[in-house]
Design a protein around this motif. Structure first.
Motif: not given
Length: 208
Positions: A87-98
């Motif tokens: 997100v916005a050039g930042g490191p990979s992260e968990t942003i959502a689940s479904f």
């Protein structure tokens, strides 16, 4: 649309063809998304991908008379996925689940022979029915909505029924689906999360 075409095709078959038999399958599946570089929100979110998931996946199959043709409906308990991205050039992260259900209908050709080993191939339609979306990480507190989606699916596998097993057998197959879900973030469309999964299934079969 694809589902309607299947219904019309089945209704067009003669009544004699419907004098067939049923088979149920009880097994499990690993759903492995093949698309791992989605770009969303005009480039603000990059390398978005859903992770692998496992679920219980029974199915129902109908064999059309003495033909080599059958139709199989894959059912499932819900799959749950985490979505990771930059997100916005930042490191990979968990942003959502479904969570989602992937009902899939395929029309199959079974290569019958004198042994208990029956390979098959199939083509059909699939759906992604999504719910329980939740944002995480740097997107926590925002609203995410994944739209239901529809696509084309292919299938290849085999069923093996030992001579002394009466109606029981074992099966293994692989499906591939061309499908993705359109996302809305805070009510605004941000693009499509392409999943295009491979679905690997194994289990037991019982033919009536």
């Amino acid at each position: 649309m694809l589902g309607k075409l299947f219904v019309v095709a089945l209704m067009g078959l003669s009544s004699s063809v419907f004098a067939g038999g049923w088979q149920v399958k009880i097994g499990g599946s690993v759903l492995a998304p093949s698309k791992d570089n989605n770009t969303l929100a005009d480039g603000a979110v990059t390398n978005a991908k859903a992770d692998h998931a496992f679920s219980f996946t029974p199915s129902i199959e109908y064999f059309f008379g003495d033909t080599n043709i059958s139709s199989e409906l894959l059912l499932a308990t819900p799959f749950k996925h985490d979505v990771t991205a930059n997100v916005a050039g930042g490191p990979s992260e968990t942003i959502a689940s479904f969570k989602h259900l992937p009902p899939t209908l395929t029309v199959k050709y079974n290569f019958k022979n004198s042994t208990g080993f029956t390979p098959y191939i199939g083509i059909g339609a699939t759906a992604v029915i999504a719910w329980d979306e939740e944002t995480k990480g740097s997107l926590t507190g925002t609203e995410l909505k994944a739209e239901n989606a529809y696509g084309i699916a292919g299938q290849v596998g085999f069923n093996f029924q030992p001579a002394d097993a009466k109606n029981w057998g074992v099966f293994a197959d692989v499906r591939y689906a061309d499908v993705g879900s359109e996302l809305k973030w805070n009510g605004q469309k941000i693009g499509t999360l392409e999943v295009n999964p491979w679905v690997y299934s194994v289990g037991y079969s019982y033919k009536f």
